[in-house]
Write an enzyme that holds these catalytic residues in place. Structure first.
Site, mmCIF file in Angstrom:
data_model
loop_
_atom_site.group_PDB
_atom_site.id
_atom_site.type_symbol
_atom_site.label_atom_id
_atom_site.label_comp_id
_atom_site.label_asym_id
_atom_site.label_seq_id
_atom_site.Cartn_x
_atom_site.Cartn_y
_atom_site.Cartn_z
ATOM 1 C CB CYS A 126 60.425 24.461 19.131
ATOM 2 S SG CYS A 126 61.666 24.263 20.423
ATOM 3 C CG HIS A 241 63.017 20.111 18.114
ATOM 4 N ND1 HIS A 241 64.372 20.294 18.024
ATOM 5 C CD2 HIS A 241 62.564 21.046 19.002
ATOM 6 C CE1 HIS A 241 64.735 21.296 18.822
ATOM 7 N NE2 HIS A 241 63.650 21.770 19.418
HETATM 8 N N1 NAP Z 1 65.938 28.026 19.143
HETATM 9 C C1 NAP Z 1 64.702 27.543 19.053
HETATM 10 O O1 NAP Z 1 64.442 26.554 18.354
HETATM 11 C C2 NAP Z 1 63.588 28.203 19.803
HETATM 12 C C3 NAP Z 1 62.280 27.775 19.546
HETATM 13 C C4 NAP Z 1 61.219 28.381 20.241
HETATM 14 C C5 NAP Z 1 61.503 29.397 21.130
HETATM 15 N N2 NAP Z 1 62.798 29.793 21.344
HETATM 16 C C6 NAP Z 1 63.024 30.881 22.300
HETATM 17 O O2 NAP Z 1 63.478 32.024 21.570
HETATM 18 C C7 NAP Z 1 64.389 32.782 22.382
HETATM 19 C C8 NAP Z 1 65.694 32.981 21.632
HETATM 20 O O3 NAP Z 1 66.274 31.727 21.317
HETATM 21 P P1 NAP Z 1 67.482 31.584 20.290
HETATM 22 O O4 NAP Z 1 67.636 30.118 20.121
HETATM 23 O O5 NAP Z 1 67.315 32.437 19.098
HETATM 24 O O6 NAP Z 1 68.720 32.158 21.178
HETATM 25 P P2 NAP Z 1 70.102 32.811 20.694
HETATM 26 O O7 NAP Z 1 70.540 32.261 19.405
HETATM 27 O O8 NAP Z 1 71.009 32.674 21.863
HETATM 28 O O9 NAP Z 1 69.742 34.377 20.483
HETATM 29 C C9 NAP Z 1 69.460 35.233 21.569
HETATM 30 C C10 NAP Z 1 69.175 36.647 21.048
HETATM 31 O O10 NAP Z 1 68.806 37.469 22.160
HETATM 32 C C11 NAP Z 1 69.621 38.645 22.154
HETATM 33 N N3 NAP Z 1 69.827 39.154 23.506
HETATM 34 C C12 NAP Z 1 70.434 38.543 24.537
HETATM 35 N N4 NAP Z 1 70.457 39.366 25.614
HETATM 36 C C13 NAP Z 1 69.837 40.509 25.243
HETATM 37 C C14 NAP Z 1 69.557 41.754 25.894
HETATM 38 N N5 NAP Z 1 69.905 41.961 27.161
HETATM 39 N N6 NAP Z 1 68.917 42.728 25.205
HETATM 40 C C15 NAP Z 1 68.550 42.530 23.904
HETATM 41 N N7 NAP Z 1 68.816 41.378 23.233
HETATM 42 C C16 NAP Z 1 69.439 40.383 23.893
HETATM 43 C C17 NAP Z 1 70.912 38.182 21.536
HETATM 44 O O11 NAP Z 1 71.673 39.297 21.093
HETATM 45 P P3 NAP Z 1 73.293 39.237 20.994
HETATM 46 O O12 NAP Z 1 73.581 38.563 19.677
HETATM 47 O O13 NAP Z 1 73.654 40.681 21.015
HETATM 48 O O14 NAP Z 1 73.777 38.464 22.163
HETATM 49 C C18 NAP Z 1 70.367 37.321 20.382
HETATM 50 O O15 NAP Z 1 69.927 38.161 19.340
HETATM 51 C C19 NAP Z 1 64.493 32.021 23.702
HETATM 52 O O16 NAP Z 1 63.569 32.561 24.612
HETATM 53 C C20 NAP Z 1 64.102 30.625 23.322
HETATM 54 O O17 NAP Z 1 63.595 29.895 24.424
HETATM 55 C C21 NAP Z 1 63.840 29.235 20.708
#
Ligand code: NAP
Length: 342
Positions: A126, A241
Site C-alpha cells: 500500500c 497512510h
Molecule cells: N490492509 C491493508 O491496507 C493492505 C494493503 C495492501 C495489501 N494488504 C495485504 O492483504 C492481505 C490481507 O490483509 P487484510 O488487512 O485484509 O487482513 P485481515 O483483515 O486480517 O483479513 C484476512 C482475511 O484472510 C482470511 N484468511 C485467513 N486465513 C485464511 C485461510 N487459511 N484460508 C482462507 N482465508 C483465510 C481471513 O478470513 P477469516 O475472517 O475467516 O479469518 C480474512 O478474510 C495481506 O496479505 C496484506 O498484507 C493489506
C-alpha cells in the site's frame, strides 16, 4: 465471468467487494472465500447474500478471476492452484511481488506490464502504491535519482484486528481502564508513534516494509538504480497512510511545474494551499480512490530536491481499488485465460 474473492471477510477483502459493487464490475457470479472459521457465514452484496466458502480443490474450479487478500501463506499455497485451474489471480500479499514472471502493476503507472502475466499478477504494498502514482509524472518529466521517505501508516494496514485494538485501547485509555497487553504491535498503539511498520529480521536495521518500498518502487518504475532510503512508522490513525517524500530529480524541476504535472496525472489530486491549511489529510483520503499530494516545496538543502506529502486510503487505492482496476483491465484487454481459450 466467475470471480473468487479470497479473504473476503477481511479489511481488504470486504473493501474489494464494496469497490466491485460501486464500479458495477461485470461478474456473473462472485464467490467469497475465507478461513474455516467463517465458512457458512453470509456477506451482504447489494440485494444478494453471498455464502462464505472455505478453500478446497473442488471449490476453486471454474473461475476466470481470483482476487486474493488472505495473507502470504494462503497466497503461496492457493494462488498457483487457482491459476492452474484457469483463473488469473490478482494477489495483494507480498509473496509473489518480486518474482520475475509476476507483473507488479499499478493501474495508472504500468498497466502494459499486465500483458506478460502467466496466471498471477501482484498488487504492490500500500505505501509503494500511493507513492508511485505520484512519482510517475515526475519520473517521466525530470527523472528520479533518489528518494528519502518517511511513512506514517494507519492501523488498518495491519488488518481488521489491529483496527479493533486501536479502538479498544483508545477507549480504555480515555475511560481510565487498565490497558490490555498489545497484540497487533510490540507496543501500545493508542496515543503513540511506533518507529516500526513491518518486522525486523535478525541483523537487519530495516523492516520488511521498508525493503518493500525499495524493491517494489524500483520494479514498478523499471529503474533499478533509484537510491531509496525509507523509514516506515505506525501511527494511531484508523485508515489512510501518509508519506513525507524527498525526491531528488535528474533534471531541475520547479515546485509550480511539479504541481502542474501532478494535477494532470491520473489518480492524483493536488491539495496545496498550506497558508489556508489545505493539504492532504488521512481523514480526507478515507473512502476516496485518489492519491492526495500537497506541501510541494523546494528542499532548501539541494537544488534538485523537492519535498512532497502524499496521502491515500490504504484499503482502497492502496489495495482493493487497484486490484479491481487490474481485474477490469485484464477483462477489457482480453487477458483472462478462460475467456481467451473460449
Ligand atoms: N490492509 C491493508 O491496507 C493492505 C494493503 C495492501 C495489501 N494488504 C495485504 O492483504 C492481505 C490481507 O490483509 P487484510 O488487512 O485484509 O487482513 P485481515 O483483515 O486480517 O483479513 C484476512 C482475511 O484472510 C482470511 N484468511 C485467513 N486465513 C485464511 C485461510 N487459511 N484460508 C482462507 N482465508 C483465510 C481471513 O478470513 P477469516 O475472517 O475467516 O479469518 C480474512 O478474510 C495481506 O496479505 C496484506 O498484507 C493489506
Amino acid at each position: 465471468m466467475r470471480l473468487a474473492v479470497v479473504g473476503a471477510t477481511g479489511a481488504v477483502g470486504s473493501t474489494i467487494l464494496g469497490v466491485m459493487r460501486e464500479r458495477s464490475f461485470p461478474a456473473s457470479e462472485i464467490v467469497p472465500f475465507a478461513s474455516e472459521r467463517s465458512a457458512g457465514q453470509t456477506i451482504d452484496f447489494g440485494e444478494d447474500r453471498l455464502d462464505v466458502t472455505a478453500l478446497g480443490d473442488e471449490a476453486i474450479e471454474g473461475f476466470d478471476l481470483a482476487l486474493f487478500s488472505a495473507g502470504s501463506a494462503v497466497s503461496e499455497q492457493w494462488a498457483p492452484r487457482f491459476a492452474r485451474a484457469g483463473a488469473v489471480v490478482v494477489d495483494n500479499s507480498s509473496v509473489w511481488r518480486m518474482h520475475d514472471d509476476v507483473p507488479l502493476v499499478v493501474a495508472e503507472v504500468n498497466p502494459e506490464a499486465l500483458s506478460g502475466h502467466q496466471g498471477i499478477v501482484a498488487n504492490p504494498n500500500c505505501s509503494t502504491m500511493q507513492m508511485v502514482v505520484a512519482l510517475k509524472p515526475i519520473q517521466d518529466a525530470a527523472g528520479i535519482e533518489r528518494l528519502v521517505i518517511t511513512t506514517q501508516q494507519s492501523v488498518s494496514g495491519t488488518g481488521k484486528r489491529a483496527v479493533d485494538e486501536l479502538l479498544d485501547s483508545t477507549h480504555r485509555a480515555l475511560h481510565e481502564m487498565a490497558p490490555e497487553a498489545p497484540v497487533a504491535y510490540p507496543h501500545a498503539i493508542a496515543f503513540n508513534v511506533l518507529p516500526q511498520a513491518g518486522s525486523f529480521k535478525e541483523g537487519d536495521a530495516y523492516t520488511d516494509e521498508e525493503h518493500k518500498l525499495e524493491n517494489e518502487t524500483r520494479k514498478i518504475l523499471m529503474q533499478p538504480d533509484i537510491g531509496i532510503s525509507a523509514t516506515c512508522t505506525r501511527v494511531p490513525v484508523r485508515v489512510g497512510h501518509s508519506e513525507s517524500v524527498n525526491v531528488q530529480t535528474r533534471d531541475p524541476l520547479e515546485p509550480d511545474r511539479c504541481r502542474e504535472l501532478l494535477a494532470a496525472a491520473p489518480g492524483v489530486v493536488v491539495l496545496d494551499e498550506p497558508a489556508r491549511a489545505i493539504y492532504p489529510l488521512a481523514t480526507e483520503a478515507e473512502g476516496r480512490d485518489d492519491v492526495l499530494v500537497g506541501r510541494v516545496r523546494r528542499d532548501p538543502s539541494h537544488p534538485r530536491c523537492l519535498n512532497l506529502f502524499i496521502v491515500s486510503d490504504n484499503l482502497r487505492k492502496g489495495a482493493a481499488t487497484n486490484a479491481v482496476q487490474l481485474a477490469e483491465l485484464l477483462h477489457e484487454r482480453g487477458l483472462l485465460r478462460r475467456a481467451a481459450r473460449a
